[in-house]
Design a protein around this motif. Structure first.
Motif, PDB file in Angstrom:
ATOM      1  N   THR A 278     -66.379 -20.021  38.774  1.00 35.31           N
ATOM      2  CA  THR A 278     -66.994 -19.753  37.474  1.00 35.31           C
ATOM      3  C   THR A 278     -66.111 -18.826  36.633  1.00 35.31           C
ATOM      4  O   THR A 278     -66.378 -18.637  35.432  1.00 35.31           O
ATOM      5  N   GLY A 279     -65.110 -18.235  37.251  1.00 38.28           N
ATOM      6  CA  GLY A 279     -64.072 -17.509  36.527  1.00 38.28           C
ATOM      7  C   GLY A 279     -64.518 -16.529  35.475  1.00 38.28           C
ATOM      8  O   GLY A 279     -63.892 -16.431  34.413  1.00 38.28           O
ATOM      9  N   GLY A 280     -65.586 -15.802  35.703  1.00 41.29           N
ATOM     10  CA  GLY A 280     -66.017 -14.788  34.745  1.00 41.29           C
ATOM     11  C   GLY A 280     -67.184 -15.237  33.876  1.00 41.29           C
ATOM     12  O   GLY A 280     -67.711 -14.452  33.085  1.00 41.29           O
ATOM     13  N   LEU A 281     -67.621 -16.480  34.064  1.00 40.24           N
ATOM     14  CA  LEU A 281     -68.715 -16.993  33.232  1.00 40.24           C
ATOM     15  C   LEU A 281     -70.024 -16.241  33.480  1.00 40.24           C
ATOM     16  O   LEU A 281     -70.772 -15.957  32.545  1.00 40.24           O
ATOM     17  N   CYS A 282     -70.292 -15.887  34.752  1.00 44.30           N
ATOM     18  CA  CYS A 282     -71.521 -15.126  35.046  1.00 44.30           C
ATOM     19  C   CYS A 282     -71.480 -13.763  34.360  1.00 44.30           C
ATOM     20  O   CYS A 282     -72.457 -13.347  33.739  1.00 44.30           O
ATOM     21  N   ALA A 283     -70.334 -13.074  34.471  1.00 45.26           N
ATOM     22  CA  ALA A 283     -70.188 -11.764  33.823  1.00 45.26           C
ATOM     23  C   ALA A 283     -70.321 -11.920  32.316  1.00 45.26           C
ATOM     24  O   ALA A 283     -71.015 -11.146  31.653  1.00 45.26           O
ATOM     25  N   LYS A 284     -69.680 -12.959  31.781  1.00 42.04           N
ATOM     26  CA  LYS A 284     -69.756 -13.213  30.337  1.00 42.04           C
ATOM     27  C   LYS A 284     -71.208 -13.435  29.914  1.00 42.04           C
ATOM     28  O   LYS A 284     -71.675 -12.862  28.927  1.00 42.04           O
TER      29      LYS A 284
ATOM     30  N   GLU B 275     -61.722  -6.105  31.629  1.00 45.79           N
ATOM     31  CA  GLU B 275     -62.538  -6.273  30.432  1.00 45.79           C
ATOM     32  C   GLU B 275     -63.754  -5.363  30.438  1.00 45.79           C
ATOM     33  O   GLU B 275     -64.451  -5.257  31.434  1.00 45.79           O
ATOM     34  N   SER B 276     -63.971  -4.731  29.309  1.00 43.32           N
ATOM     35  CA  SER B 276     -65.205  -3.977  29.149  1.00 43.32           C
ATOM     36  C   SER B 276     -66.112  -4.702  28.144  1.00 43.32           C
ATOM     37  O   SER B 276     -66.994  -5.451  28.538  1.00 43.32           O
ATOM     38  N   CYS B 277     -65.843  -4.568  26.855  1.00 43.09           N
ATOM     39  CA  CYS B 277     -66.754  -5.154  25.852  1.00 43.09           C
ATOM     40  C   CYS B 277     -66.777  -6.682  25.905  1.00 43.09           C
ATOM     41  O   CYS B 277     -67.794  -7.296  25.617  1.00 43.09           O
ATOM     42  N   THR B 278     -65.668  -7.312  26.290  1.00 47.40           N
ATOM     43  CA  THR B 278     -65.651  -8.774  26.344  1.00 47.40           C
ATOM     44  C   THR B 278     -66.317  -9.289  27.627  1.00 47.40           C
ATOM     45  O   THR B 278     -66.584 -10.488  27.752  1.00 47.40           O
ATOM     46  N   GLY B 279     -66.563  -8.391  28.561  1.00 43.10           N
ATOM     47  CA  GLY B 279     -67.386  -8.685  29.740  1.00 43.10           C
ATOM     48  C   GLY B 279     -67.087  -9.977  30.476  1.00 43.10           C
ATOM     49  O   GLY B 279     -68.014 -10.680  30.897  1.00 43.10           O
ATOM     50  N   GLY B 280     -65.824 -10.340  30.624  1.00 43.10           N
ATOM     51  CA  GLY B 280     -65.496 -11.545  31.393  1.00 43.10           C
ATOM     52  C   GLY B 280     -65.158 -12.746  30.532  1.00 43.10           C
ATOM     53  O   GLY B 280     -64.773 -13.798  31.044  1.00 43.10           O
ATOM     54  N   LEU B 281     -65.273 -12.583  29.212  1.00 43.97           N
ATOM     55  CA  LEU B 281     -65.009 -13.713  28.320  1.00 43.97           C
ATOM     56  C   LEU B 281     -63.548 -14.153  28.374  1.00 43.97           C
ATOM     57  O   LEU B 281     -63.253 -15.348  28.347  1.00 43.97           O
ATOM     58  N   CYS B 282     -62.624 -13.178  28.492  1.00 42.74           N
ATOM     59  CA  CYS B 282     -61.198 -13.550  28.590  1.00 42.74           C
ATOM     60  C   CYS B 282     -60.946 -14.354  29.865  1.00 42.74           C
ATOM     61  O   CYS B 282     -60.284 -15.393  29.833  1.00 42.74           O
ATOM     62  N   ALA B 283     -61.508 -13.869  30.986  1.00 50.23           N
ATOM     63  CA  ALA B 283     -61.353 -14.582  32.258  1.00 50.23           C
ATOM     64  C   ALA B 283     -61.985 -15.965  32.148  1.00 50.23           C
ATOM     65  O   ALA B 283     -61.408 -16.967  32.565  1.00 50.23           O
ATOM     66  N   LYS B 284     -63.164 -16.026  31.554  1.00 51.06           N
ATOM     67  CA  LYS B 284     -63.854 -17.311  31.388  1.00 51.06           C
ATOM     68  C   LYS B 284     -63.007 -18.267  30.553  1.00 51.06           C
ATOM     69  O   LYS B 284     -62.835 -19.436  30.907  1.00 51.06           O
ATOM     70  N   ARG B 285     -62.438 -17.753  29.457  1.00 49.58           N
ATOM     71  CA  ARG B 285     -61.663 -18.636  28.569  1.00 49.58           C
ATOM     72  C   ARG B 285     -60.391 -19.135  29.228  1.00 49.58           C
ATOM     73  O   ARG B 285     -60.033 -20.313  29.102  1.00 49.58           O
TER      74      ARG B 285
END
Lengths: 417, 417
Positions: A278-284, B275-285
């Motif tokens: 999920t590569g950060g999707l849960c955190a996102k 990531e702090s404010c992006t909360g995993g969005l960079c990893a997800k993307r």
């Protein structure tokens, strides 16, 4: 009251943009009991836009237009509306200042072309834009109402909801109330089948929907007032709660991550994620929820085996023996991130999102979701029949939130806190 | 050739369905050099549908309708089309057999209502449905063409592509080619201002678009062949590359994360995110991109100060002194995750996504993006004027990818690998 939605933008006619604004507005108008008989899309062309507006005014009391409020020369919506309604354009001093402020706040010089955005048809009510530069407006003349909203959904949606809707509400007598009962862990056809004759009812109506491995039943009632409509919904909602209690995670919530954050806050529990596929999707997703910081402090995206071992302490031997996509690895990821973060609940997710496989004979769409808590660690195996990377990642993350939901119940039952 | 798309279905007018068919068809028609000046949505209502078709036939040579080919009484598209074109409906024996087979293959008895689906306007060319029961058709009469397609996208799309498109191609002499030049770090109005007279050109046309803190220029040329159209684009593209080289991250790419993954692969570099404010969005993307595992192994979502310190080694003193949203913290996050992961490039992001503030006097939308690499660490301050959490998170993550892009250039220039 009849309303036509006219979305303006050549990019929609070229198929570069899916017209979500029309759907958003149609839903909102339905809730106001305002009929929408046509949606139209027309390009940034003065003649055709003028024709569309004139045609629409024949059969409709209200026109809502979106798009073409930008600073460039091909943004003509306001000007054409003013022409058709026979009023002049004039610069709104206050809006001009707001636009200037908007840019200076960003530390950017305002380009002269942006001044155009402060022009409004004479006599129109300005709808301020809290999310961008272009103001919208509502213009009433000769018993006809034209509402102009910006094209970007992020600007259009809040402007309609907060600025235009309160004005339009006055023009409609009947009210529509909808409630979405959201479920996870049950398929749409199974849900529809169990809902049985509920789906046949007239007022309220009950409609089944499905998306990304979740599904919902929408209960909609129409009445003269919101209160009466709510009354009509009650009994049907009760029946649905009885039938589907096991699967329901929330009513009228944005998504399962919102329901889970609320539960965690109520129980003063914290969660941490260790994510592979999920590569950060849960955190996102959990940090999409404002205030998530109360329940979420740490996530680790361990995409490689080295990181699974070095950061989360997953056993190298197990990684070699069972492979990264396996129950033991998911469980050690969950336990590892729980230890690392000091959270009450640790979640480990490892799987094959696709489109390609992982070089083993394990199928694309296979995923393990483990949840570790004080004195226990559960693991769920998910098999998706699809090779769709996006779909598999979303469903896996939703399954993780579903497991957290169940784990909270276990912890509470055991009085574990 | 001018074409209008008419999508039929009350569910679209209620906003329950987003109209993706219109976008799909518009894209296809554009590539055929067929102009689409209007898209219309009308409900399952004979009078209004008839009116829409008649109106559309005035300005257009081709109408493409989707939806309303089903077996139920409110599926009326075919019948209304036949009425307007002045032809009878007749049962197509072959289609009736296909529908019967379709059901028997599923081991289901065909309901008599499905016979309705085998009826086709007299003289029309049947478009067979390989993914459902309802056949479509193409009817030509008096120099006007009406194409009817099913509503479900998974039936509509293949039917258009495989059955309708080959026929329509013959009616169009010209071909359209589009290229999207994608930029970041420049605003739409500024971009449009600098593009100047390019925006005025006729063939190719150049159009500006903006979304989520990025923008693009679309160059579109029309010619008798794809090759000629490509030639027409070349010179204009060259001019754009010269003017905007600093901001361009790719042409015809899905997004900046795709461009960055490609660059990292080419240069055999790895990146890690804290990531702090992006909360995993960079990893997800970055993990949205298939094959990201070659360039991305580790991400840490450090939402709390404790985790920033414990996992990333951010100095407690600096966290207290400067606050979590500060340049030193962003830089130590970048350096910390680089060390933790062993990646070539470490990225640290800390900011206030909103809607609420962080309890200090720092403004919502403030964000620091730091990039650490062998022998250096740059940090960029971002100020968004918006309180929109979603927008601020997306733009911050895009800025991070933009900084990675620039850092790769620095590393390569220095021959640092």
């Amino acid at each position: 009251m009849n309303c036509q939605i006219i979305c303006v933008g050549t990019e929609i006619l070229l198929g570069d943009i899916v017209n979500t604004n029309a759907a958003t507005l149609s839903k909102e108008l339905a809730s106001l009991g305002i009929n929408v008989f046509y949606q139209t899309v027309v390009g940034d062309n003065a003649r055709r836009l003028e024709k569309s507006i004139k045609d629409a005014l024949v059969e409709n009391d209200i026109l809502i237009l979106t798009g073409g409020l930008g600073p460039t020369a091909d943004d003509i919506t306001k000007e054409v509306c003013a022409k058709v309604m026979g009023v002049e354009m004039e610069t709104d001093k206050k809006q001009l200042d707001r636009i200037r402020e908007y840019f200076s706040a960003k530390g950017v010089m305002m380009s002269p072309t942006n001044e155009k955005q402060a022009k409004i048809p004479k006599g129109a009510t300005v709808l301020e834009n809290d999310n961008g530069t272009a103001p919208g407006f509502l213009l009433e003349k000769d018993k006809k109402i034209i509402v102009c909203l910006p094209g970007p959904p992020r600007e259009m949606k809040p402007m309609f909801e907060n600025k235009a809707k309160p004005i339009l509400e006055k023009y409609s007598s009947s009210r529509l109330v909808s409630h979405n009962v959201r479920m996870i862990g049950i398929g749409e056809s199974d849900m529809a089948h169990r809902a049985g004759d509920l789906l046949g009812s007239e007022n309220p109506t009950v409609a089944p929907y499905a998306k990304d491995g979740e599904c919902l039943l929408r209960v909609t009632a129409k009445a003269d007032s919101v209160e009466e409509a709510e009354k009509l919904c009650e009994e049907t909602l009760e029946k649905i709660f009885k039938k589907f209690s096991k699967y329901i995670y929330g009513v009228d919530v944005n998504g399962i991550e919102y329901a889970v954050v609320r539960r965690l806050r109520e129980e003063k529990l914290k969660v941490a994620f260790a994510e592979s596929c999920t590569g950060g999707l849960c955190a996102k997703r959990i940090t999409d929820v404002p205030g998530a910081s109360e329940v979420f402090e740490c996530g680790v995206v361990s995409y490689s085996n080295d990181i699974k071992n070095a950061v989360l302490g997953v056993n190298k031997h197990d990684l070699d023996n069972y492979g990264a996509v396996s129950k033991p690895v998911a469980q050690q990821m969950a336990q590892g991130v729980r230890k690392l973060s000091g959270a009450d609940i640790g979640v480990g997710i490892t799987g094959i999102a696709g489109p390609g496989g992982d070089g083993t004979d394990k199928p694309v769409g296979l995923c393990y979701v483990a949840v570790a808590y004080e004195g226990g660690c559960v693991c769920r195996e998910i098999k998706s029949a699809r090779k769709d990377r996006d779909y598999n990642r979303i469903t896996a993350s939703s399954a993780a939130f579903d497991e957290i939901r169940k784990t909270i119940d276990i912890i509470i039952k055991r009085g574990d806190i």
